[in-house]
Write an enzyme that holds these catalytic residues in place. Structure first.
Site, short mmCIF file in Angstrom:
data_model
loop_
_atom_site.label_atom_id
_atom_site.label_comp_id
_atom_site.label_asym_id
_atom_site.label_seq_id
_atom_site.Cartn_x
_atom_site.Cartn_y
_atom_site.Cartn_z
N PRO A 87 -21.20 -3.51 69.22
CA PRO A 87 -22.65 -3.20 69.21
C PRO A 87 -23.01 -1.85 68.61
O PRO A 87 -24.19 -1.59 68.36
CB PRO A 87 -23.06 -3.24 70.69
CG PRO A 87 -21.86 -3.56 71.48
CD PRO A 87 -20.68 -3.65 70.59
N GLU A 88 -22.05 -0.98 68.39
CA GLU A 88 -22.39 0.35 67.88
C GLU A 88 -22.90 0.29 66.44
O GLU A 88 -22.41 -0.47 65.63
CB GLU A 88 -21.18 1.29 67.94
CG GLU A 88 -20.67 1.56 69.36
CD GLU A 88 -21.67 2.28 70.26
OE1 GLU A 88 -22.73 2.71 69.75
OE2 GLU A 88 -21.40 2.39 71.46
N ASN A 91 -24.51 4.77 62.26
CA ASN A 91 -24.47 6.24 62.30
C ASN A 91 -23.62 6.81 63.43
O ASN A 91 -23.13 7.93 63.31
CB ASN A 91 -25.89 6.79 62.32
CG ASN A 91 -26.55 6.59 60.97
OD1 ASN A 91 -26.17 7.21 59.99
ND2 ASN A 91 -27.49 5.66 60.90
N HIS A 325 -38.53 10.09 60.21
CA HIS A 325 -37.73 8.94 60.65
C HIS A 325 -38.28 8.45 61.97
O HIS A 325 -38.19 9.13 62.99
CB HIS A 325 -36.24 9.27 60.81
CG HIS A 325 -35.48 8.09 61.38
ND1 HIS A 325 -34.63 8.19 62.46
CD2 HIS A 325 -35.50 6.77 61.01
CE1 HIS A 325 -34.16 6.98 62.73
NE2 HIS A 325 -34.66 6.11 61.87
N ASP A 404 -32.89 5.89 52.44
CA ASP A 404 -33.93 6.45 53.32
C ASP A 404 -33.50 7.82 53.86
O ASP A 404 -34.29 8.77 53.88
CB ASP A 404 -34.16 5.51 54.52
CG ASP A 404 -35.28 4.50 54.27
OD1 ASP A 404 -36.04 4.68 53.29
OD2 ASP A 404 -35.40 3.53 55.05
N1 GDP Z 1 -33.42 1.48 56.21
C1 GDP Z 1 -33.58 1.96 57.45
N2 GDP Z 1 -32.82 1.45 58.44
C2 GDP Z 1 -32.97 1.97 59.68
C3 GDP Z 1 -33.90 3.00 59.96
N3 GDP Z 1 -33.83 3.30 61.27
C4 GDP Z 1 -32.88 2.49 61.78
N4 GDP Z 1 -32.36 1.68 60.84
C5 GDP Z 1 -31.32 0.65 61.00
O1 GDP Z 1 -30.96 0.58 62.37
C6 GDP Z 1 -29.68 1.13 62.58
C7 GDP Z 1 -29.76 2.05 63.77
O2 GDP Z 1 -28.52 2.21 64.34
P1 GDP Z 1 -27.71 3.58 64.31
O3 GDP Z 1 -27.25 3.81 62.93
O4 GDP Z 1 -26.71 3.44 65.37
O5 GDP Z 1 -28.72 4.74 64.74
P2 GDP Z 1 -29.45 4.93 66.15
O6 GDP Z 1 -29.34 3.64 66.90
O7 GDP Z 1 -30.83 5.31 65.80
O8 GDP Z 1 -28.73 6.02 66.89
C8 GDP Z 1 -29.32 1.87 61.31
O9 GDP Z 1 -27.95 1.95 61.06
C9 GDP Z 1 -30.06 1.06 60.26
O10 GDP Z 1 -29.34 -0.10 59.94
C10 GDP Z 1 -34.70 3.50 58.87
O11 GDP Z 1 -35.51 4.39 59.02
N5 GDP Z 1 -34.48 2.95 57.64
#
Ligand code: GDP
Ligand code: MG
Length: 462
Positions: A87-88, A91, A325, A404
Protein backbone atom coordinates in the site's frame (compact mmCIF):
# COMPACT_ATOMS: atom_id res chain seq x y z
CA UNK A 1 5.32 17.39 -27.62
CA UNK A 2 7.57 14.59 -28.74
CA UNK A 3 9.34 12.69 -26.01
CA UNK A 4 13.08 12.85 -25.75
CA UNK A 5 14.70 9.56 -26.75
CA UNK A 6 14.89 6.97 -24.02
CA UNK A 7 18.40 6.30 -22.87
CA UNK A 8 19.43 2.69 -22.56
CA UNK A 9 20.18 1.61 -19.02
CA UNK A 10 23.79 1.31 -17.91
CA UNK A 11 25.43 -1.68 -19.53
CA UNK A 12 25.49 -4.63 -17.18
CA UNK A 13 29.10 -5.59 -16.81
CA UNK A 14 28.29 -9.16 -15.91
CA UNK A 15 30.92 -11.80 -15.55
CA UNK A 16 29.48 -14.82 -17.30
CA UNK A 17 31.19 -17.49 -15.22
CA UNK A 18 29.79 -16.08 -12.01
CA UNK A 19 26.82 -18.34 -12.61
CA UNK A 20 28.60 -21.36 -11.17
CA UNK A 21 28.53 -19.59 -7.81
CA UNK A 22 24.77 -19.81 -7.67
CA UNK A 23 23.15 -22.66 -5.75
CA UNK A 24 20.58 -22.90 -8.50
CA UNK A 25 20.43 -25.97 -10.73
CA UNK A 26 20.79 -25.51 -14.47
CA UNK A 27 18.03 -22.99 -14.80
CA UNK A 28 20.12 -20.08 -15.89
CA UNK A 29 19.10 -18.83 -19.30
CA UNK A 30 21.39 -19.74 -22.12
CA UNK A 31 22.50 -16.64 -24.00
CA UNK A 32 20.01 -17.26 -26.76
CA UNK A 33 16.59 -15.87 -27.42
CA UNK A 34 14.72 -19.06 -26.44
CA UNK A 35 16.02 -19.08 -22.90
CA UNK A 36 15.31 -15.38 -22.57
CA UNK A 37 11.68 -15.37 -23.52
CA UNK A 38 10.62 -14.00 -20.14
CA UNK A 39 12.81 -10.95 -20.52
CA UNK A 40 11.87 -7.63 -22.01
CA UNK A 41 12.95 -6.93 -25.57
CA UNK A 42 15.67 -4.51 -24.56
CA UNK A 43 17.29 -7.05 -22.29
CA UNK A 44 17.10 -9.75 -24.94
CA UNK A 45 18.77 -7.30 -27.28
CA UNK A 46 21.46 -6.63 -24.74
CA UNK A 47 22.01 -10.27 -23.84
CA UNK A 48 22.36 -11.24 -27.47
CA UNK A 49 24.77 -8.39 -28.09
CA UNK A 50 26.72 -9.27 -24.97
CA UNK A 51 26.94 -12.90 -25.98
CA UNK A 52 28.94 -11.83 -28.99
CA UNK A 53 31.49 -9.86 -27.02
CA UNK A 54 34.81 -11.48 -26.18
CA UNK A 55 35.06 -12.64 -22.58
CA UNK A 56 37.68 -9.97 -21.80
CA UNK A 57 35.07 -7.31 -22.50
CA UNK A 58 33.43 -8.25 -19.22
CA UNK A 59 36.53 -8.10 -17.11
CA UNK A 60 37.54 -5.14 -15.03
CA UNK A 61 39.94 -2.89 -16.82
CA UNK A 62 38.62 -3.80 -20.23
CA UNK A 63 36.16 -1.22 -21.26
CA UNK A 64 34.37 -1.07 -17.94
CA UNK A 65 35.79 2.38 -17.34
CA UNK A 66 33.64 3.67 -20.14
CA UNK A 67 30.48 2.40 -18.50
CA UNK A 68 28.04 5.06 -17.41
CA UNK A 69 27.85 3.48 -13.96
CA UNK A 70 30.10 4.92 -11.29
CA UNK A 71 31.14 1.50 -10.10
CA UNK A 72 32.32 -1.28 -12.35
CA UNK A 73 31.11 -4.77 -11.60
CA UNK A 74 33.37 -6.90 -9.51
CA UNK A 75 33.25 -10.51 -10.73
CA UNK A 76 31.48 -11.93 -7.71
CA UNK A 77 29.64 -9.02 -6.30
CA UNK A 78 26.63 -9.72 -4.16
CA UNK A 79 23.13 -8.44 -4.77
CA UNK A 80 20.79 -6.68 -2.40
CA UNK A 81 17.19 -6.53 -3.55
CA UNK A 82 14.27 -5.06 -1.66
CA UNK A 83 10.58 -4.34 -1.76
CA UNK A 84 8.14 -2.24 0.24
CA UNK A 85 4.72 -2.88 1.76
CA UNK A 86 2.28 -2.85 -1.21
CA UNK A 87 0.00 0.00 0.00
CA UNK A 88 2.90 2.45 0.31
CA UNK A 89 3.02 5.20 -2.29
CA UNK A 90 5.70 6.40 -4.64
CA UNK A 91 7.17 9.10 -2.43
CA UNK A 92 7.56 7.00 0.70
CA UNK A 93 9.26 4.43 -1.51
CA UNK A 94 11.74 7.07 -2.59
CA UNK A 95 12.59 7.50 1.08
CA UNK A 96 13.05 3.75 1.60
CA UNK A 97 15.54 3.77 -1.27
CA UNK A 98 17.71 6.17 0.73
CA UNK A 99 17.65 3.83 3.73
CA UNK A 100 18.61 0.78 1.67
CA UNK A 101 21.33 2.76 -0.11
CA UNK A 102 22.84 3.57 3.28
CA UNK A 103 22.86 -0.15 4.09
CA UNK A 104 24.76 -0.78 0.85
CA UNK A 105 27.31 1.84 1.88
CA UNK A 106 27.85 -0.04 5.15
CA UNK A 107 28.20 -3.37 3.34
CA UNK A 108 30.65 -1.90 0.85
CA UNK A 109 33.12 -1.29 3.65
CA UNK A 110 33.57 -5.06 3.71
CA UNK A 111 32.40 -6.58 0.45
CA UNK A 112 31.33 -5.76 -3.08
CA UNK A 113 27.55 -5.38 -3.09
CA UNK A 114 25.22 -3.79 -5.56
CA UNK A 115 21.70 -2.53 -4.98
CA UNK A 116 19.13 -3.97 -7.37
CA UNK A 117 16.49 -1.34 -8.08
CA UNK A 118 13.00 -2.75 -7.49
CA UNK A 119 10.89 -2.26 -10.63
CA UNK A 120 7.95 0.09 -10.18
CA UNK A 121 4.39 -1.03 -10.52
CA UNK A 122 0.99 -1.86 -9.14
CA UNK A 123 0.91 1.22 -6.93
CA UNK A 124 -2.42 2.02 -5.42
CA UNK A 125 -2.49 5.61 -6.72
CA UNK A 126 -1.60 4.73 -10.29
CA UNK A 127 -5.12 4.31 -11.52
CA UNK A 128 -5.12 5.74 -15.03
CA UNK A 129 -7.24 3.32 -17.03
CA UNK A 130 -5.85 1.09 -19.78
CA UNK A 131 -2.25 1.90 -19.06
CA UNK A 132 0.22 -0.83 -18.40
CA UNK A 133 2.03 0.09 -15.21
CA UNK A 134 4.14 -2.80 -13.98
CA UNK A 135 7.78 -3.80 -14.39
CA UNK A 136 8.73 -0.18 -14.92
CA UNK A 137 12.48 0.30 -14.71
CA UNK A 138 13.93 3.13 -12.67
CA UNK A 139 15.24 4.87 -15.77
CA UNK A 140 11.64 5.80 -16.59
CA UNK A 141 11.63 8.11 -13.57
CA UNK A 142 15.20 8.71 -12.47
CA UNK A 143 18.58 9.30 -14.01
CA UNK A 144 20.29 6.01 -13.17
CA UNK A 145 23.87 7.18 -13.87
CA UNK A 146 23.24 9.92 -11.28
CA UNK A 147 22.14 7.32 -8.72
CA UNK A 148 25.31 5.41 -9.46
CA UNK A 149 27.46 8.33 -8.47
CA UNK A 150 26.29 7.75 -4.91
CA UNK A 151 25.51 4.03 -4.63
CA UNK A 152 26.19 1.16 -7.03
CA UNK A 153 22.82 0.22 -8.49
CA UNK A 154 21.53 -1.90 -11.35
CA UNK A 155 18.08 -2.40 -12.78
CA UNK A 156 16.32 -5.67 -12.01
CA UNK A 157 16.67 -6.97 -15.57
CA UNK A 158 20.39 -6.37 -15.43
CA UNK A 159 20.44 -8.42 -12.25
CA UNK A 160 18.71 -11.27 -14.09
CA UNK A 161 21.19 -11.11 -16.88
CA UNK A 162 24.27 -10.67 -14.71
CA UNK A 163 23.48 -13.17 -11.97
CA UNK A 164 22.31 -15.93 -14.27
CA UNK A 165 18.55 -15.80 -14.01
CA UNK A 166 15.49 -14.62 -12.11
CA UNK A 167 16.50 -16.36 -8.91
CA UNK A 168 16.93 -14.92 -5.45
CA UNK A 169 18.85 -17.00 -2.95
CA UNK A 170 17.32 -15.65 0.23
CA UNK A 171 14.33 -13.46 1.05
CA UNK A 172 14.09 -11.92 4.49
CA UNK A 173 10.70 -10.52 5.33
CA UNK A 174 11.27 -7.72 7.81
CA UNK A 175 8.76 -7.31 10.61
CA UNK A 176 8.46 -5.81 14.06
CA UNK A 177 8.79 -7.74 17.28
CA UNK A 178 5.60 -9.59 18.20
CA UNK A 179 5.96 -8.42 21.78
CA UNK A 180 6.46 -4.77 20.76
CA UNK A 181 8.91 -2.81 22.85
CA UNK A 182 8.79 -1.83 26.45
CA UNK A 183 8.44 1.88 26.92
CA UNK A 184 11.66 3.72 27.59
CA UNK A 185 13.87 0.84 26.54
CA UNK A 186 14.53 1.45 22.87
CA UNK A 187 17.36 -0.71 21.64
CA UNK A 188 18.51 -1.68 18.18
CA UNK A 189 18.10 -5.38 17.58
CA UNK A 190 17.51 -7.98 14.92
CA UNK A 191 16.52 -11.63 15.27
CA UNK A 192 15.24 -14.40 13.08
CA UNK A 193 11.70 -15.03 14.31
CA UNK A 194 8.58 -16.88 13.25
CA UNK A 195 6.58 -14.84 10.74
CA UNK A 196 3.91 -12.72 12.40
CA UNK A 197 1.75 -12.02 9.35
CA UNK A 198 0.66 -14.51 6.76
CA UNK A 199 3.53 -15.02 4.33
CA UNK A 200 3.01 -13.43 0.92
CA UNK A 201 5.02 -16.20 -0.69
CA UNK A 202 4.05 -19.78 -1.48
CA UNK A 203 6.07 -22.75 -2.68
CA UNK A 204 5.65 -24.29 -6.10
CA UNK A 205 5.98 -27.98 -6.91
CA UNK A 206 9.75 -27.67 -6.99
CA UNK A 207 9.70 -26.13 -3.52
CA UNK A 208 10.72 -22.73 -4.84
CA UNK A 209 9.08 -19.68 -3.41
CA UNK A 210 6.82 -17.68 -5.66
CA UNK A 211 5.58 -14.23 -4.87
CA UNK A 212 4.86 -10.81 -6.32
CA UNK A 213 8.46 -10.02 -7.27
CA UNK A 214 7.47 -6.78 -9.02
CA UNK A 215 5.37 -8.62 -11.60
CA UNK A 216 8.19 -10.88 -12.79
CA UNK A 217 6.38 -14.19 -12.67
CA UNK A 218 9.50 -16.18 -13.50
CA UNK A 219 11.28 -14.99 -10.40
CA UNK A 220 11.57 -17.42 -7.54
CA UNK A 221 13.38 -17.61 -4.25
CA UNK A 222 15.19 -20.49 -2.59
CA UNK A 223 14.54 -19.50 0.99
CA UNK A 224 12.12 -17.17 2.74
CA UNK A 225 12.45 -16.38 6.42
CA UNK A 226 11.22 -13.62 8.72
CA UNK A 227 13.40 -11.20 10.60
CA UNK A 228 12.21 -9.09 13.47
CA UNK A 229 14.04 -5.82 13.31
CA UNK A 230 14.13 -2.66 15.32
CA UNK A 231 16.70 -0.12 14.29
CA UNK A 232 18.49 1.66 11.50
CA UNK A 233 19.46 0.23 8.14
CA UNK A 234 22.98 -0.83 9.09
CA UNK A 235 21.70 -3.22 11.72
CA UNK A 236 21.09 -5.74 8.94
CA UNK A 237 24.70 -5.56 7.71
CA UNK A 238 26.38 -8.14 10.00
CA UNK A 239 23.73 -10.70 9.16
CA UNK A 240 24.12 -10.12 5.42
CA UNK A 241 27.89 -10.35 5.64
CA UNK A 242 27.53 -13.66 7.48
CA UNK A 243 25.25 -15.44 5.05
CA UNK A 244 26.54 -17.30 2.02
CA UNK A 245 23.59 -16.28 -0.15
CA UNK A 246 24.79 -14.27 -3.07
CA UNK A 247 21.51 -12.50 -3.67
CA UNK A 248 19.44 -11.36 -0.73
CA UNK A 249 16.10 -9.58 -0.82
CA UNK A 250 14.73 -7.55 2.06
CA UNK A 251 10.98 -7.49 1.78
CA UNK A 252 9.03 -4.88 3.76
CA UNK A 253 12.20 -2.79 3.79
CA UNK A 254 10.29 0.19 5.18
CA UNK A 255 10.75 -1.50 8.56
CA UNK A 256 14.34 -0.33 8.74
CA UNK A 257 15.01 3.25 9.69
CA UNK A 258 17.46 5.79 8.38
CA UNK A 259 21.03 5.47 9.57
CA UNK A 260 21.19 9.20 9.97
CA UNK A 261 18.24 11.17 8.68
CA UNK A 262 19.28 14.54 7.32
CA UNK A 263 23.02 13.80 7.51
CA UNK A 264 25.59 14.04 4.71
CA UNK A 265 25.02 10.49 3.48
CA UNK A 266 21.28 11.03 3.49
CA UNK A 267 21.61 14.16 1.39
CA UNK A 268 24.14 12.67 -0.99
CA UNK A 269 21.75 9.87 -1.79
CA UNK A 270 18.81 12.26 -1.98
CA UNK A 271 20.70 14.59 -4.30
CA UNK A 272 21.63 11.63 -6.50
CA UNK A 273 17.92 10.93 -7.11
CA UNK A 274 17.84 13.19 -10.13
CA UNK A 275 14.61 12.98 -12.10
CA UNK A 276 14.90 11.46 -15.56
CA UNK A 277 15.80 14.10 -18.08
CA UNK A 278 12.84 13.50 -20.38
CA UNK A 279 10.47 14.38 -17.51
CA UNK A 280 12.42 17.47 -16.47
CA UNK A 281 12.34 18.64 -20.08
CA UNK A 282 8.55 18.33 -20.22
CA UNK A 283 8.27 20.32 -16.99
CA UNK A 284 10.68 22.98 -18.25
CA UNK A 285 8.79 23.40 -21.53
CA UNK A 286 5.58 23.82 -19.57
CA UNK A 287 7.21 26.44 -17.33
CA UNK A 288 8.29 28.44 -20.38
CA UNK A 289 4.99 28.14 -22.16
CA UNK A 290 2.51 28.77 -19.35
CA UNK A 291 4.40 30.24 -16.42
CA UNK A 292 7.00 32.59 -17.90
CA UNK A 293 9.66 30.67 -16.00
CA UNK A 294 13.16 29.76 -17.15
CA UNK A 295 16.28 28.94 -15.16
CA UNK A 296 17.97 32.17 -16.25
CA UNK A 297 15.06 34.43 -15.33
CA UNK A 298 14.43 32.48 -12.10
CA UNK A 299 18.13 32.49 -11.16
CA UNK A 300 18.14 28.73 -10.81
CA UNK A 301 21.66 27.43 -11.25
CA UNK A 302 21.06 23.87 -12.25
CA UNK A 303 23.94 21.52 -12.96
CA UNK A 304 23.28 18.12 -14.54
CA UNK A 305 26.00 16.51 -12.41
CA UNK A 306 24.58 16.68 -8.88
CA UNK A 307 28.00 16.19 -7.31
CA UNK A 308 28.97 19.60 -8.73
CA UNK A 309 25.96 21.39 -7.37
CA UNK A 310 26.25 23.36 -4.17
CA UNK A 311 23.86 26.21 -3.60
CA UNK A 312 23.45 29.10 -1.21
CA UNK A 313 19.91 29.27 0.14
CA UNK A 314 18.08 32.23 -1.28
CA UNK A 315 20.06 32.19 -4.50
CA UNK A 316 17.16 30.88 -6.57
CA UNK A 317 14.10 33.12 -6.72
CA UNK A 318 11.84 30.89 -8.80
CA UNK A 319 9.33 31.57 -11.53
CA UNK A 320 6.61 34.23 -11.13
CA UNK A 321 3.95 31.84 -9.85
CA UNK A 322 2.68 30.26 -6.71
CA UNK A 323 3.22 26.48 -6.55
CA UNK A 324 0.54 24.46 -4.79
CA UNK A 325 0.34 20.81 -3.87
CA UNK A 326 -3.17 20.02 -2.76
CA UNK A 327 -3.40 16.40 -1.65
CA UNK A 328 -6.94 14.98 -1.57
CA UNK A 329 -8.30 11.41 -1.93
CA UNK A 330 -7.23 9.28 1.07
CA UNK A 331 -6.11 12.44 2.87
CA UNK A 332 -9.69 13.68 3.12
CA UNK A 333 -11.50 10.37 3.40
CA UNK A 334 -10.26 10.04 6.95
CA UNK A 335 -11.71 13.50 7.80
CA UNK A 336 -8.32 14.70 8.88
CA UNK A 337 -8.42 18.07 10.53
CA UNK A 338 -5.09 19.23 9.07
CA UNK A 339 -6.32 19.16 5.45
CA UNK A 340 -8.39 22.13 4.21
CA UNK A 341 -11.67 22.12 2.34
CA UNK A 342 -11.49 23.29 -1.29
CA UNK A 343 -12.92 26.66 -0.20
CA UNK A 344 -10.36 26.91 2.59
CA UNK A 345 -7.50 26.13 0.21
CA UNK A 346 -8.68 28.71 -2.34
CA UNK A 347 -8.93 31.37 0.36
CA UNK A 348 -5.33 30.70 1.39
CA UNK A 349 -4.16 30.66 -2.24
CA UNK A 350 -5.77 34.07 -2.86
CA UNK A 351 -4.12 35.59 0.18
CA UNK A 352 -0.71 34.21 -0.82
CA UNK A 353 -1.07 35.54 -4.38
CA UNK A 354 -1.77 38.97 -2.96
CA UNK A 355 1.01 38.84 -0.37
CA UNK A 356 3.66 37.79 -2.88
CA UNK A 357 2.28 39.95 -5.69
CA UNK A 358 1.86 36.97 -7.98
CA UNK A 359 -0.74 36.57 -10.69
CA UNK A 360 -0.30 32.94 -11.61
CA UNK A 361 -0.86 29.80 -9.61
CA UNK A 362 0.18 26.31 -10.58
CA UNK A 363 -1.83 23.57 -8.87
CA UNK A 364 -0.73 19.96 -8.52
CA UNK A 365 -3.44 17.78 -7.07
CA UNK A 366 -4.83 14.27 -6.99
CA UNK A 367 -8.37 15.61 -6.57
CA UNK A 368 -11.24 13.72 -8.19
CA UNK A 369 -12.81 15.19 -11.36
CA UNK A 370 -15.70 16.46 -9.27
CA UNK A 371 -13.47 18.28 -6.80
CA UNK A 372 -11.31 19.63 -9.59
CA UNK A 373 -14.41 21.17 -11.19
CA UNK A 374 -15.22 22.88 -7.94
CA UNK A 375 -11.65 24.13 -7.67
CA UNK A 376 -11.81 25.48 -11.24
CA UNK A 377 -15.00 27.35 -10.47
CA UNK A 378 -13.47 29.02 -7.44
CA UNK A 379 -10.05 29.59 -8.97
CA UNK A 380 -10.58 29.92 -12.74
CA UNK A 381 -7.10 31.32 -13.37
CA UNK A 382 -5.26 28.31 -11.99
CA UNK A 383 -2.80 26.50 -14.25
CA UNK A 384 -2.49 22.71 -14.20
CA UNK A 385 -0.42 20.19 -16.09
CA UNK A 386 -3.14 18.23 -17.84
CA UNK A 387 -1.60 15.36 -19.77
CA UNK A 388 -3.23 13.73 -22.77
CA UNK A 389 -3.87 10.00 -22.62
CA UNK A 390 -0.83 9.51 -24.84
CA UNK A 391 1.32 11.47 -22.43
CA UNK A 392 0.12 9.40 -19.49
CA UNK A 393 0.85 6.25 -21.43
CA UNK A 394 4.32 7.48 -22.21
CA UNK A 395 5.32 8.91 -18.84
CA UNK A 396 2.99 6.82 -16.65
CA UNK A 397 1.23 8.18 -13.56
CA UNK A 398 4.60 8.24 -11.80
CA UNK A 399 6.12 10.44 -14.49
CA UNK A 400 3.16 12.84 -14.49
CA UNK A 401 3.51 13.19 -10.70
CA UNK A 402 7.22 13.95 -11.14
CA UNK A 403 6.43 16.64 -13.73
CA UNK A 404 3.99 18.19 -11.23
CA UNK A 405 6.66 18.06 -8.53
CA UNK A 406 9.28 19.56 -10.82
CA UNK A 407 7.03 22.51 -11.68
CA UNK A 408 6.13 23.10 -8.00
CA UNK A 409 9.83 22.93 -7.16
CA UNK A 410 10.50 25.94 -9.43
CA UNK A 411 7.81 28.27 -8.07
CA UNK A 412 8.59 31.53 -6.32
CA UNK A 413 6.63 30.33 -3.33
CA UNK A 414 5.40 26.85 -2.51
CA UNK A 415 2.64 25.58 -0.26
CA UNK A 416 1.95 21.87 0.25
CA UNK A 417 -0.24 19.52 2.23
CA UNK A 418 0.38 18.44 5.81
CA UNK A 419 2.48 15.25 6.18
CA UNK A 420 2.31 14.38 2.51
CA UNK A 421 5.53 12.70 1.35
CA UNK A 422 4.68 14.08 -2.11
CA UNK A 423 5.01 17.60 -0.63
CA UNK A 424 8.12 16.61 1.38
CA UNK A 425 9.95 15.54 -1.76
CA UNK A 426 9.14 18.97 -3.27
CA UNK A 427 10.66 20.61 -0.18
CA UNK A 428 13.86 18.66 -0.71
CA UNK A 429 13.95 19.47 -4.41
CA UNK A 430 13.66 23.19 -3.61
CA UNK A 431 16.36 22.88 -0.97
CA UNK A 432 18.61 21.34 -3.63
CA UNK A 433 17.78 24.17 -6.05
CA UNK A 434 18.67 26.83 -3.47
CA UNK A 435 15.41 28.47 -2.42
CA UNK A 436 14.96 30.55 0.70
CA UNK A 437 13.41 28.13 3.23
CA UNK A 438 10.63 30.66 3.93
CA UNK A 439 9.36 30.07 0.41
CA UNK A 440 9.36 26.28 0.79
CA UNK A 441 8.35 24.90 4.17
CA UNK A 442 4.71 25.90 4.07
CA UNK A 443 1.54 23.90 4.29
CA UNK A 444 -2.19 24.42 4.23
CA UNK A 445 -3.99 24.37 7.56
CA UNK A 446 -7.24 22.59 8.15
CA UNK A 447 -10.30 24.88 8.25
CA UNK A 448 -10.74 24.26 11.97
CA UNK A 449 -7.13 23.55 12.86
CA UNK A 450 -5.95 25.55 15.87
CA UNK A 451 -2.22 25.00 16.14
CA UNK A 452 -1.11 24.64 12.56
CA UNK A 453 2.50 23.63 12.87
CA UNK A 454 4.51 24.27 9.72
CA UNK A 455 6.95 21.77 8.17
CA UNK A 456 10.52 21.45 9.43
CA UNK A 457 13.41 22.91 7.50
CA UNK A 458 15.93 20.18 6.68
CA UNK A 459 19.17 21.80 5.60
CA UNK A 460 21.45 20.08 3.11
CA UNK A 461 24.75 18.80 4.46
CA UNK A 462 27.29 18.82 1.63
N1 GDP B 1 0.16 13.90 -10.66
C1 GDP B 1 -0.08 14.03 -9.36
N2 GDP B 1 -0.24 12.92 -8.61
C2 GDP B 1 -0.45 13.07 -7.28
C3 GDP B 1 -0.53 14.34 -6.68
N3 GDP B 1 -0.76 14.18 -5.36
C4 GDP B 1 -0.80 12.84 -5.15
N4 GDP B 1 -0.63 12.17 -6.31
C5 GDP B 1 -0.62 10.71 -6.50
O1 GDP B 1 -0.90 10.08 -5.27
C6 GDP B 1 0.26 9.46 -4.75
C7 GDP B 1 0.36 9.84 -3.29
O2 GDP B 1 1.11 8.92 -2.61
P1 GDP B 1 2.55 9.23 -1.99
O3 GDP B 1 3.50 9.37 -3.11
O4 GDP B 1 2.77 8.16 -1.02
O5 GDP B 1 2.43 10.61 -1.20
P2 GDP B 1 1.55 10.92 0.10
O6 GDP B 1 0.54 9.83 0.24
O7 GDP B 1 0.96 12.25 -0.18
O8 GDP B 1 2.47 10.94 1.28
C8 GDP B 1 1.42 9.98 -5.55
O9 GDP B 1 2.50 9.11 -5.63
C9 GDP B 1 0.77 10.24 -6.90
O10 GDP B 1 0.65 9.05 -7.62
C10 GDP B 1 -0.38 15.50 -7.51
O11 GDP B 1 -0.43 16.64 -7.07
N5 GDP B 1 -0.15 15.28 -8.84
MG1 MG C 1 1.24 7.70 0.67
Amino acid sequence: MSPSPRVLPPTPAGEPHARSFSPWPQMAPAPGAAGLSFLSPFLVFFALAAAQLPFEAFQAGHGTSSLPTGHSAAPLRRYLLYDVNPPEGFNLRRDVYIRVASLIKTLLKNEAWVLVLPPWGRLYHWQSPNIHQVRIPWLSFFDVPSLNKDTPVIEYEEFISESGGPFIDQVYVLQNYAEGWKEGTWEEKIDERPCIDELMYSTDKHKYYRGWFWGYEETRALKVTCLSVQGSASIVAPLLLNTSSRSVMLDRAENILHNHYGGKDYWNTRRSMVFAKHLRVVGDMFRIKYLNSTDEKDRTQYIEDWTQMKVKLGMAIGGPYLGVHLRRKDFIWGHRNDVPSIQGAVKKIRSLLKLHKLERVFVATDATAEETEKLKRLLPEMVRFEPTWEEVELYKDGGIAIIDQWICAHARYFIGTSVSTFSFRIHEEREILGFDPKTTYNRFCGDEERTCEQPTHWKIVY
